[in-house]
Design a protein around this motif. Structure first.
Motif, PDB file in Angstrom:
ATOM      1  N   GLY A 278       0.814  -1.214   0.000  1.00 30.72           N
ATOM      2  CA  GLY A 278       0.000   0.000   0.000  1.00 30.72           C
ATOM      3  C   GLY A 278       0.844   1.258   0.000  1.00 30.72           C
ATOM      4  O   GLY A 278       0.490   2.255  -0.648  1.00 30.72           O
TER       5      GLY A 278
ATOM      6  N   PHE B  99      -0.151   3.524  -3.006  1.00 32.17           N
ATOM      7  CA  PHE B  99      -0.880   4.738  -2.658  1.00 32.17           C
ATOM      8  C   PHE B  99       0.022   5.966  -2.640  1.00 32.17           C
ATOM      9  O   PHE B  99      -0.452   7.083  -2.837  1.00 32.17           O
TER      10      PHE B  99
ATOM     11  N   TRP C 277     -10.709   7.296  -0.377  1.00 35.25           N
ATOM     12  CA  TRP C 277     -10.796   5.910  -0.831  1.00 35.25           C
ATOM     13  C   TRP C 277     -10.222   4.955   0.225  1.00 35.25           C
ATOM     14  O   TRP C 277     -10.764   3.875   0.457  1.00 35.25           O
ATOM     15  N   SER C 278      -9.116   5.338   0.855  1.00 39.91           N
ATOM     16  CA  SER C 278      -8.480   4.473   1.862  1.00 39.91           C
ATOM     17  C   SER C 278      -9.384   4.277   3.070  1.00 39.91           C
ATOM     18  O   SER C 278      -9.460   3.167   3.625  1.00 39.91           O
TER      19      SER C 278
ATOM     20  N   GLN D 143     -12.005   1.786   1.867  1.00 43.24           N
ATOM     21  CA  GLN D 143     -11.436   0.446   1.705  1.00 43.24           C
ATOM     22  C   GLN D 143     -11.193  -0.209   3.061  1.00 43.24           C
ATOM     23  O   GLN D 143     -11.484  -1.399   3.250  1.00 43.24           O
TER      24      GLN D 143
ATOM     25  N   SER E 248      -4.782  -0.407   2.706  1.00 42.63           N
ATOM     26  CA  SER E 248      -5.547   0.804   3.012  1.00 42.63           C
ATOM     27  C   SER E 248      -4.985   1.534   4.231  1.00 42.63           C
ATOM     28  O   SER E 248      -5.073   2.759   4.314  1.00 42.63           O
TER      29      SER E 248
ATOM     30  N   GLY F   8      -2.479   3.803   3.000  1.00 41.45           N
ATOM     31  CA  GLY F   8      -3.112   4.936   2.332  1.00 41.45           C
ATOM     32  C   GLY F   8      -3.599   5.988   3.315  1.00 41.45           C
ATOM     33  O   GLY F   8      -3.463   7.193   3.081  1.00 41.45           O
ATOM     34  N   VAL F   9      -4.152   5.532   4.440  1.00 39.20           N
ATOM     35  CA  VAL F   9      -4.635   6.476   5.456  1.00 39.20           C
ATOM     36  C   VAL F   9      -3.471   7.203   6.113  1.00 39.20           C
ATOM     37  O   VAL F   9      -3.470   8.441   6.227  1.00 39.20           O
TER      38      VAL F   9
END
Length: 268
Positions: A150, A154, A169-170, A173, A200, A203-204
């Motif tokens: 990720g 990401f 999106w994260s 997800q 994810s 990503g966050v």
């Protein structure tokens, strides 16, 4: 003039920055839960080979009865991965029997688990003990592999499509796949969903940190970074309380993932 200079000209750290940092930091309470979740959802309860249901005319407790079916290990406690091939009734009665070392076998009928500490975990649900015990550690390795993947994916996508879009999106997800993980019908499905959840998580974390530091003056970044870390640290203590209260891996999974639907809803 650089963007940080413009921020200083208009006041630096104002109401917008306070709201921005606060709303981006709150999810940090549950980000620690994702990384440490395996300590509780994959907890190893006490266990021994499953024994048949028997009724005997002996005034003994079930714990005593187990000695007729299960040998002792090197620590003089009931073995976790073996049982006698033939029931050794003389071990719990007054019968004197001159025998050689009784033969043992693996737990061909499964295991019985102690539910005092964990009502349910992925270990007890899918019998990840004895020869399958390495799969317990593998589940966390797969999750961390998702975190690494990720970060690579990401990181590049956020530079191309924007940090806010990838953060939204994260959140979704993580909320959706984390919830589906609690419904996993098998260990394979569980590992796949944990891998995607790990993606994810990266990503966050990456996009939330970037959005925080890019919208605040340089002189306040150290303070904001420290305060943000407090959310992560407090989240670790929060996870311990949640796990102690629920003690069921599916419920714990839901408790730390469902709130991300809330974070997704206000991330717009």
């Amino acid at each position: 003039m650089g963007f940080s200079d413009l921020l200083n000209e208009v006041g630096g750290f104002g109401r917008f920055q306070v709201i921005q940092v606060t709303l981006l930091s709150i999810p940090g309470l549950l980000m620690a839960s994702q990384n440490l979740l395996n300590n509780f959802t994959a907890g190893v309860p006490g266990h021994h080979c499953r024994i048949p249901n028997v009724t005997i005319a002996l005034n003994v407790s079930r714990n005593t009865l187990l000695h007729a079916f299960i040998p002792l290990d090197s620590t003089q406690t009931l073995a976790k991965c073996a049982r006698f091939t033939e029931t050794q009734w003389h071990l719990i009665s007054d019968e004197v029997r001159n025998t050689t070392q009784p033969q043992t076998e693996g737990c061909t009928d499964g295991w019985t688990y102690d539910t005092t500490e964990f009502i349910s975990s992925i270990v007890s649900e899918w019998d990840l003990v004895c020869t399958l015990r390495p799969l317990k550690q593998m589940s966390q390795t797969i999750y961390m592999g998702g975190v690494l993947t990720g970060a690579i994916i990401f990181g590049g996508l956020s530079d191309r499509f924007g940090r806010k879009a990838l953060l939204i999106w994260s959140y979704f997800q993580l909320a959706a796949l984390g919830t589906f993980t609690a419904l996993s019908p098998s260990f394979v499905v569980y590992c796949i969903l944990r891998f995607l959840t790990g993606m994810s998580v990266s990503g966050v974390i990456l996009n939330a940190v970037s959005l925080k530091v890019e919208w605040i003056p340089t002189k306040t970044r150290t303070l904001v970074g420290t305060i943000s870390s407090f959310f992560f640290t407090f989240g670790q203590m929060l996870l311990a309380g949640v796990a102690y209260s629920l003690r069921d891996w599916r419920k714990i999974q839901l408790a730390v993932c469902l709130p991300f639907f809330i974070f997704f809803s206000y991330s717009w």
